[in-house]
Write an enzyme that holds these catalytic residues in place. Structure first.
Site, mmCIF file in Angstrom:
data_model
loop_
_atom_site.group_PDB
_atom_site.id
_atom_site.type_symbol
_atom_site.label_atom_id
_atom_site.label_comp_id
_atom_site.label_asym_id
_atom_site.label_seq_id
_atom_site.Cartn_x
_atom_site.Cartn_y
_atom_site.Cartn_z
ATOM 1 N N HIS A 214 0.892 -1.125 -0.035
ATOM 2 C CA HIS A 214 -0.036 0.166 -0.045
ATOM 3 C C HIS A 214 0.963 1.332 -0.001
ATOM 4 C CE1 HIS A 214 0.871 -0.263 4.416
ATOM 5 N NE2 HIS A 214 0.674 1.050 4.203
ATOM 6 N N ASP A 242 -0.457 -7.444 0.809
ATOM 7 C CA ASP A 242 0.009 -6.029 1.127
ATOM 8 C C ASP A 242 1.579 -6.290 0.903
ATOM 9 O OD1 ASP A 242 0.244 -3.405 1.721
ATOM 10 O OD2 ASP A 242 -0.473 -3.686 3.947
ATOM 11 N N GLY A 321 3.384 5.892 9.154
ATOM 12 C CA GLY A 321 4.802 5.909 8.692
ATOM 13 C C GLY A 321 5.843 4.672 9.081
ATOM 14 N N SER A 323 4.815 1.834 8.383
ATOM 15 C CA SER A 323 4.186 0.962 7.205
ATOM 16 C C SER A 323 5.396 0.317 6.621
ATOM 17 C CB SER A 323 3.506 1.541 6.303
ATOM 18 O OG SER A 323 1.939 1.394 6.659
ATOM 19 N N SER A 338 1.907 -4.005 7.856
ATOM 20 C CA SER A 338 0.863 -3.670 6.994
ATOM 21 C C SER A 338 -0.184 -2.658 7.756
ATOM 22 C CB SER A 338 -0.048 -5.156 6.710
ATOM 23 O OG SER A 338 -1.248 -4.716 6.341
#
Length: 497
Positions: A214, A242, A321, A323, A338
């Site tokens: 993502h 993801d 942030g 991620s 994720s």
């Protein structure tokens, strides 16, 4: 429980990507290339690469011994490809005899390594005279000189003269100016499309790193923690999965590290999947290093109606942030961040995409340290190196046995070159360098007979003897182990597992 994901402009569901603001600190400090890369880049055949690696495994041990014995008379050392052994610079015939006795090839030189180092220090002290036309200078032990690399000969010679060195000591070569290189490290910040922040997952040997899908779509450009051009998303999948792979440019080097946000790094040795209930930690640019436990696997998560399958649920917190950042259990890579719920003030639940699925999807291999931890040593006939009857005593000869998961086959790699079981070290009996010497357990003493190197070719080499751990007579279960000249045979091939 509401699960949210933030990207640069749109609330999708919850994957901890945030709009770009400021970069974080630069990464800190240090896989050997595969044998196929050695063959490709050095122009070697498979047997040549295998033999060369086996010989090189012992070179550093010989160099260390001779450096200590020769002291200020040591003239430098380098691996001689034609000779297949270490070449050592010497100043007299007596030292040449000492080098031969240690297994090296002596080369008469005019200057000791200490004298060369002093000459280089003179150049270091004259750096203001180098100018932009001079790129590098270093000691070249093979030619017994200082090499100055410059854009043109005039610039290099002017620098050498300003330092008061003669052409016999310092020689000039023409070369291109080097460019800065940067490390790829798990947990560090990167920027997508110039306006979204995410965190690096794990470095991969194929060039680049894995992260959350993502964070960016295929083709999206990225900048590093320092806002220097970094790479492009080579692949991305979200929703459903993801995960993504960012292929980096030549300025970025994959490293087997994860940022622990305490001024250091955690080494990545592999990607063995941890069990439910195991402790686990994650690294990300917003909240740093956070830990929890694994609660469930194969979780389906709805990010505002967009489903992602096969995630792992944990009690570790995370925030926007984080991620794409790295999840690790011990020294084993687990996945990339994720999304989740909550925060690191009140606590939360966070999900990660398992890393092995990402590697499989893109045909990638993880960049690992190859060291540390405890594992089996598996070889001929898929059998294991074994301590007979789990009898861990000094002098116990090791054998080949069916792999059974007992402590008799658990070998610890503490990082000092030894391989240990039952508090004892794998050892070549009596420090012998002869073919047929027994491989045994012995009290750890730090001597060279207890140093082993598992090369990229799968040879388990004792550098002192430059010989391989070998299954005697290609036998089966119960066959004792010995050392023997490295031949590349299947009875000398080992892997950790």
């Amino acid at each position: 429980m509401r699960i949210t994901v933030l990207t640069s402009a749109v609330v999708l569901a919850f994957a901890f990507a945030v709009p770009a603001a400021s970069a974080v600190a630069e990464s800190g400090p240090s896989p050997t290339p595969g044998q196929d890369a050695l063959q490709r880049d050095l122009g070697l055949s498979e047997p040549q690469a295998r033999v060369r690696q086996a010989h090189e495994a012992g070179a550093s041990v010989v160099e260390r011994q001779l450096r200590s014995r020769l002291g200020d008379r040591f003239g430098g050392a380098w691996f001689g490809v034609a000779e297949g052994r270490l070449k050592v610079g010497v100043l007299n015939d007596q030292d040449a005899q000492l080098v031969r006795a240690a297994g090296g090839a002596p080369v008469q030189v005019a200057r000791s390594e200490k004298q060369l180092a002093e000459a280089k220090a003179t150049l270091d002290g004259s750096f203001k005279a180098a100018g932009k036309g001079v790129h590098t200078w270093h000691v070249d032990v093979a030619t017994n000189t200082i090499v100055v690399t410059a854009a043109d000969r005039e610039s290099g010679e002017r620098f050498v003269k300003a330092a008061g060195l003669d052409a016999a000591t310092a020689r000039v070569t023409i070369g291109q100016a080097p460019q800065p290189l940067y490390d790829i490290r798990g947990g560090d910040q990167y920027v997508i499309n110039g306006n979204t922040l995410c965190s690096i997952g794990f470095s991969v040997n194929n060039g680049g790193f894995v992260t959350a899908g993502h964070c960016g779509g295929t083709g999206s450009p990225t900048l590093g923690y320092n806002n220097v051009s970094q790479g492009t998303f080579a692949g991305s999948s979200f929703p459903g999965n993801d995960y993504a792979w960012v292929r980096t440019n030549g300025n970025w080097t994959p490293r087997p590290w994860v940022n622990n946000y305490s001024g250091g790094n955690v080494n990545v040795a592999g990607s063995q999947e941890a069990v439910v209930g195991a402790s686990i930690c994650r690294s990300g640019r917003t909240t740093g290093w956070r830990c929890g436990v694994i609660q469930a696997k194969n979780v389906t998560v709805s990010y505002s109606g967009q489903l992602v399958h096969g995630l792992t649920q944990t009690t570790a917190c995370a925030e926007p942030g984080d991620s794409g950042g790295a999840w690790i259990s011990g020294n084993q890579a687990q996945g990339v961040t994720s999304g989740g719920s909550g925060n690191c003030s009140s606590g939360g639940t966070t999900f990660y995409q398992p890393v092995n699925e990402i590697l499989g999807a893109y045909g990638l291999t993880l960049t690992t340290s190859g060291g540390g931890g405890t594992s089996r040593l598996i070889g001929w006939q898929n059998k294991c190196i074994d301590v007979p009857n789990s009898n861990g005593v000094d002098g116990q000869r090791l054998q080949l046995w069916d792999c059974n998961g007992t402590n008799a086959q658990n070998w610890t790699f503490p990082g000092d070159g030894t391989i240990r079981a039952f508090g004892l070290c794998m050892d070549v009996a009596w420090g012998s360098t002869a073919n047929g010497a027994a491989i045994q357990l012995a009290t750890c003493s730090g001597n060279p007979a207890q140093q082993f190197v598992l090369t990229g070719a799968g040879d388990l080499v004792n550098p002192q003897s430059n010989k391989c751990v070998d299954v005697t007579g290609w036998g089966g279960t119960g066959t004792p182990l010995q050392q023997w000249d490295c031949s590349g045979g299947a009875n000398q091939k080992w892997r950790r597992g």
